[in-house]
Enzyme design. Structure first.
Site, mmCIF file in Angstrom:
data_model
loop_
_atom_site.group_PDB
_atom_site.id
_atom_site.type_symbol
_atom_site.label_atom_id
_atom_site.label_comp_id
_atom_site.label_asym_id
_atom_site.label_seq_id
_atom_site.Cartn_x
_atom_site.Cartn_y
_atom_site.Cartn_z
ATOM 1 N N LYS A 131 69.597 -2.300 47.712
ATOM 2 C CA LYS A 131 69.776 -1.335 48.800
ATOM 3 C C LYS A 131 68.715 -1.527 49.881
ATOM 4 C CE LYS A 131 68.121 2.291 45.719
ATOM 5 N NZ LYS A 131 68.554 1.851 44.393
ATOM 6 N N LYS A 164 69.374 -11.548 46.671
ATOM 7 C CA LYS A 164 69.615 -10.546 45.622
ATOM 8 C C LYS A 164 70.212 -9.276 46.252
ATOM 9 C CE LYS A 164 67.234 -7.124 42.968
ATOM 10 N NZ LYS A 164 66.734 -5.914 43.361
ATOM 11 N N LYS A 189 56.291 -4.752 48.648
ATOM 12 C CA LYS A 189 56.404 -3.633 49.588
ATOM 13 C C LYS A 189 55.224 -3.615 50.547
ATOM 14 C CE LYS A 189 59.802 -0.755 47.547
ATOM 15 N NZ LYS A 189 60.001 -0.328 46.179
HETATM 16 P P1 ADP Z 1 67.760 -1.797 44.354
HETATM 17 O O1 ADP Z 1 67.180 -3.186 44.346
HETATM 18 O O2 ADP Z 1 69.066 -1.726 45.043
HETATM 19 O O3 ADP Z 1 66.754 -0.764 44.873
HETATM 20 P P2 ADP Z 1 67.083 -0.719 41.777
HETATM 21 O O4 ADP Z 1 65.714 -1.326 41.897
HETATM 22 O O5 ADP Z 1 67.209 0.777 41.871
HETATM 23 O O6 ADP Z 1 68.038 -1.416 42.837
HETATM 24 O O7 ADP Z 1 67.720 -1.246 40.422
HETATM 25 C C1 ADP Z 1 68.279 -0.487 39.375
HETATM 26 C C2 ADP Z 1 68.621 -1.418 38.228
HETATM 27 O O8 ADP Z 1 69.626 -2.352 38.640
HETATM 28 C C3 ADP Z 1 67.436 -2.255 37.744
HETATM 29 O O9 ADP Z 1 67.529 -2.469 36.357
HETATM 30 C C4 ADP Z 1 67.619 -3.550 38.490
HETATM 31 O O10 ADP Z 1 66.989 -4.625 37.852
HETATM 32 C C5 ADP Z 1 69.141 -3.692 38.499
HETATM 33 N N1 ADP Z 1 69.558 -4.464 39.678
HETATM 34 C C6 ADP Z 1 69.461 -4.072 40.974
HETATM 35 N N2 ADP Z 1 69.923 -5.014 41.807
HETATM 36 C C7 ADP Z 1 70.318 -6.049 41.013
HETATM 37 C C8 ADP Z 1 70.895 -7.329 41.264
HETATM 38 N N3 ADP Z 1 71.172 -7.723 42.501
HETATM 39 N N4 ADP Z 1 71.161 -8.129 40.224
HETATM 40 C C9 ADP Z 1 70.891 -7.730 38.948
HETATM 41 N N5 ADP Z 1 70.365 -6.540 38.641
HETATM 42 C C10 ADP Z 1 70.079 -5.690 39.646
#
Ligand code: ADP
Ligand code: TRP
Length: 320
Positions: free
Chosen positions: A192, A189, A110
């Protein structure tokens, strides 16, 4: 066996969240004593809009209950209903080396993107460690991007136990390899923050546009054979498909006259079919918000009772 996971309420949940974290966590609810929570304190590191935070928190609650969270089995709650985690986070932070936090990818990524870091973003892994340790969790289902946070949690727990006595259970991350990184429409990956998501409960039009128009494929002509293993559409399709459906699509790719448009259509269909019961359930729940609130409050009561036991031990161990 205590299973615990959390998800931030900072936007709409997507297929990466579902396959990476929600589905494994929901499958594990049969196997032990499961705790799942909505990490709204963590969401505050990026969301500074009270209405949005409230709405996102409710949406995450609806999403989990719609996708099969069983409140009779799983303790489901809002992180902010257990403020005890902050007191424990403070105790943990007194033994957390700065360098441990400075090495965290989520923070480094970040700041590298020019996002001005606030203290909460830096301290994020300590609060996460507190979330995990306060419930004496054994297994933590998460996507691969959270692996380092689990390692930090273990380091903190080991250090605390060494200094003050055996207070915390050492947790382990549970990351099934086939869903560790779900790709987004652009092949990175799904996240959001990259704007490459397929949302779980988008409108039919949004879902169709994301799948049919946004998923990036190469320019192999319709007639030519294609490599399923390097294709984003196939990578997503196989998360939903059974063995037979997977083998059939693979054969179609390797044959001729099977275009990416065909594969996208199949992905859209299988997604819609798999999620039809969840959509129906979500609609029902959104007309019964009192029930949802009741589930969260009951969950908070149970979670708080467990959290207080650990916090009391930790307070006494450090001399408070
Ligand atoms: P984002 O990356 O969209 O902000 P979060 O960090 O809120 O998502 O992730 C919430 C949960 O979902 C975590 O356990 C994260 O590891 C899992 N997760 C998010 N995106 C993926 C992905 N593309 N593949 C596998 N797991 C994911
Ligand atoms: N950091 C996690 C994420 O972004 C959310 C989270 C907060 C969490 N506390 C947790 C996950 C405790 C597992 C356990 O997805």
């Amino acid at each position: 066996m205590r299973i615990l996971s959390g998800v931030q309420s900072s936007g709409k949940l997507h297929l990466g969240n579902y396959f990476g974290m929600m589905r494994p966590a929901l499958q594990l609810q049969e196997k032990g004593d499961a705790y799942l929570f909505i990490a709204n304190y963590h969401a505050l590191t990026s969301v500074h809009d009270s209405e949005k935070l409230r709405q996102d928190t409710l949406d995450v609650a609806l999403d989990f209950l719609a996708c099969g969270l069983d409140p009779e089995r799983t303790v489901f709650f809002r992180q902010s209903d257990v403020p005890e985690v902050h007191e424990l986070a403070w105790l943990l932070s007194t033994i957390t080396p700065m360098g441990l936090l400075e090495r965290c990818h989520s923070y480094k990524d970040k700041t590298a993107k020019g996002i001005a870091a606030n203290h909460a973003l830096f301290a994020y892994p300590v609060l996460m460690a507190s979330d995990i340790l306060i419930y004496q969790s054994n297994i933590v289902p998460v996507g691969r991007d959270q692996k380092q946070h689990l390692e930090v949690t273990r380091d903190i727990a080991i250090k605390f136990n060494n200094e003050f006595g055996e207070i915390f259970t050492l947790p382990e991350a549970y990351i099934p390899s086939e869903v560790a990184v779900v790709p987004g429409v652009d092949g990175q990956k799904m996240s959001k923050s990259y704007g490459n998501t397929i949302n779980l409960f988008g409108s039919p039009k949004e879902t169709k546009t994301a799948i049919m128009k946004k998923i990036v494929t190469d320019s192999t002509p319709l007639e030519d054979p294609k490599d399923p293993d390097s294709c984003n559409v196939f990578a997503l399709y196989k998360l939903f498909a059974n063995e037979e459906q997977r083998a059939e699509m693979e054969a179609n790719y390797r044959g001729s006259n099977y275009g990416y448009g065909h594969a996208k259509k199949a992905l859209l269909n299988i997604f819609n079919e798999s999620f039809a019961p969840f959509r129906e359930k979500r609609e029902e729940l959104s007309n019964n918000l009192d029930y949802v609130e009741e589930v969260l409050q009951k969950g908070a009561e149970k979670a708080r009772a467990t959290a207080t036991l650990t916090l009391d031990k930790a307070r006494s161990a450090v001399g408070l």
